[in-house]
Each structure stands twice: as structure tokens, then as C-alpha cells.
Write an enzyme that holds these catalytic residues in place. Sequence first.
Site, PDB file in Angstrom:
ATOM      1  N   GLU A 196      13.989 -19.738  39.250  1.00  0.00           N
ATOM      2  CA  GLU A 196      14.580 -21.008  39.700  1.00  0.00           C
ATOM      3  C   GLU A 196      14.116 -21.330  41.122  1.00  0.00           C
ATOM      4  OE1 GLU A 196      18.836 -20.904  39.183  1.00  0.00           O
ATOM      5  OE2 GLU A 196      18.704 -19.957  37.227  1.00  0.00           O
TER       6      GLU A 196
ATOM      7  N   GLU B  50      24.149 -14.089  36.628  1.00  0.00           N
ATOM      8  CA  GLU B  50      25.009 -13.977  37.822  1.00  0.00           C
ATOM      9  C   GLU B  50      26.301 -13.196  37.593  1.00  0.00           C
ATOM     10  OE1 GLU B  50      25.447 -18.010  39.273  1.00  0.00           O
ATOM     11  OE2 GLU B  50      23.328 -18.398  39.056  1.00  0.00           O
TER      12      GLU B  50
END
Length: 380
Positions: A269, A164
Site C-alpha cells: 500500500e 493489521e
Amino acid sequence: MYKLSIMRKYFFTAMFLTLLISCNSSDKNEDITLKQAFKDIFYIGTALSEEQILGEDEAAIEVVKSNFNSITAENIMKSEVMQPIEGEFDFTLSDKFVEFGEQNDMQIIGHTLIWHSQAPDWFFVDENGDDVSPEVLTQRMRSHILTIAGRYKGRIHGWDVVNEAIEDDGSWRKSKFYEILGEDFIRIAFELAHEADPDAELYYNDYSMANEGRRNRVVSMVKALQEQGVKIDGIGMQGHLNLNSPSIEDYEKSIQEFADLGVKIMITELDLSVLPSVRSNDGANVKSTFEYNEKINPYKDGLSKEVEEKQYQRYTDFFKLFVKYQDNIDRVTLWGVNDAQSWKNDWPVEGRTDYTLLFDRNNKPKEVVKDIINIVSNNN
Ligand code: G3I
């Protein structure tokens, strides 16, 4: 007349046999688990919680052993857990996690070496609380990555090296890593991870990867790393889905553009929230949370059939997309074993009841698991 009766007999026999075979095949599917169904398609994984790694959640562990052949540490390999104090590493949980994976012949994924979130405060400041120099931060990254990735050298299949680093609009996240080292922190992290474990696969992982801004930045970032000769093996598309977003089309466009880079794609995820969004783009930025109110927790006593069917359709649509790109997608990991474990029960609002995963709060497979298995069983 005689011929007609023979033909009728053959017809009904054929119908009966077809029915018998189709029943058997769906019964057969009843017994097939996710990992058996996908064994020739891609790894099917799940994220393990601390309780599961400690063996305190036996029912969930049974689900893991039967249905999954890849595991990711949901939280216990993050830097605040692994090196809470500079120079003091705690391998208690990570050793158990890796041992569990090896004992059960599973692909083991390390999550995550460099992430702005869940990083211990000391990582970026000196004794006066001021930002450390680029040299000091680089040295701290070296120590962190070489100690951890070095410890599990040859045992961990792949690492989420950087997590991220890019915003929705494609700009660089202004994390402390970025503020002190610029975008070069990404190259540094990948080179250190490769030095620590030359055989481990190395991934960049992010959420909302269907967003055009992030997609374009990821493409340019990976190209730049490749041009610098940096080893990057894959892109992790986290896959935190809602009932209405992202669109299959946008998600597919990202899969196509990432695949064109010649790297592996992992859905890292995957979960599918049914709860009302509390703002335009929920994303997965853990820093943003919101106040609880009853209106945004509509399913605390269970899901309506209509919402359940809508969620199941979205799950099968996305799994059909993943199977379509099975030559590029190496793994699909669910972000948890059962609904009770899901981070979405408490993010972005604490105390809600979500139904994001493939096994319910009693560790029973939801109806949709059969539909997902049928996607591949019927194709073969
Ligand atoms: O372990 C402590 C416990 O000792 C303490 O009593 C408790 C209450 O404060 O907190 C526990 O730590 C929590 C941890 O989950 C383990 O349950 C943290 O507060 C909590 O912030 C943490 O949330 C995790 C979140 O990342 C932040 O690390 C979620 O479970 C996890 O699902 C989520 O996963 C992230 C991925 O790593 C990266 N991509 C986005 C994804 C969702 O945010």
C-alpha cells in the site's frame, strides 16, 4: 600533427555518439511505463477505487492499463461491503473488479478477508448484542471466507487473509477477533482461506512494519504458523510513508528479517505523504482522526519545489531499496492511481490536499516516475 587531428576526430565522434546514445536511452525511458521497466523485477500494482472499478474514471483506468500489472481492491472486498448482512453477500463490485483484472491480464489481489476495521457489526454479536461464542465466530469466519475466496477460486492470485492484527509495540490488537478467539483467529483464517482456494497465495498484511515491536511479533507469528504447518506465502508491508519516517535502515531491517522466514515480501500500500504529521506516529490506524486547521494543510495550492524534491528523493531511495531486494520482493503496489484518490487527503484529517502517489490529479506521471524507471533501466 596528422595523428593528433585523427585522434581528435575520433574523440569528438565518440563523444557525439555517447551523447546520442545517452539521449536516446533517456528518450527511450520517456516511453517506458512502470510495468515495462519492472517487468523482470517485481509486479507493480495499484489499488482500484469503486469509481475506477465501475469504469467511471476512464483517465485513471488508462493509467492503470499502461503502468500496472497487478491490482488490489482498495475497499470493495472488505467484509462490510461483501457481507453487510449475515448470509447476504454482494458480489456486484468484486465481480467487476476480478473481471477487469482478467480482461487486462493482471495479477489480482484480494483485500482483505479478516480485518477488525470495516467489519459489519453483526459479525461479532448475537441477537442480544452480546459477544458470540468462539464456535459461532469461527463458523461466521468459515462462511465468509469460503463463500468469497471460494467464489474466486483460481482467479485471485493472492489474499490479504488477515490485516493489521498487531500493535506498534508488538502486542496483539485487542480486536473482537482476538477477544473472542485469541491469537488463534489468525491460524483459523489462514486455514480457511487455504481450504477455499488451495492455489491462492496467502498473506499477512500490516502497516508501520519498520517498527521494531511489530517486526518482532510478525516474525514470531509467522514462525508459529509455519511450525503448525499453516500455509502462509507472504508478508505485506503496507508502506504508508512520510517525508521523515520510517528510516530506510529500519525498513530494510524488516525486509531482511521477513525474508529470512522464507516467505515472499510485498509492498502492498505504498504512498508518501508530504503533509505535517498531526501526532508522533501517523501509522495507518483508520480509527484515529483529527480536527482540521489551515496550519496542517500547507500545500492546498500546490507543492513547493523543495518539498517536491524531498519527496522524490524519498521515493527513489525506497525504490532503490526494493530493487536491492528484488529476489525477496514479489510486488510493489501503490495505494491508489492518482493524488486525488489518496486516502491521505482525508485521513487522519479530513479536507487536506496531499500528493502521495506517482500520478498527479490530472493523471500525469510526476517527474519522479522517470527517476524510478531509470533505477532499473540504468541497472540493466
Ligand atoms: O462507500 C462509502 C460511500 O457510500 C459513503 O457515501 C462515503 C461517506 O461516508 O463513505 C464511503 O466509504 C468510505 C470508503 O473509504 C470508500 O470511499 C469509508 O467511509 C472510508 O472509511 C473508507 O476509507 C478507506 C479506509 O481504508 C477504511 O476502509 C480508504 O479509502 C482506504 O484507502 C483505506 O485503506 C486501508 C487499507 O484497507 C488497510 N491498510 C490501511 C489503509 C489506509 O487506512
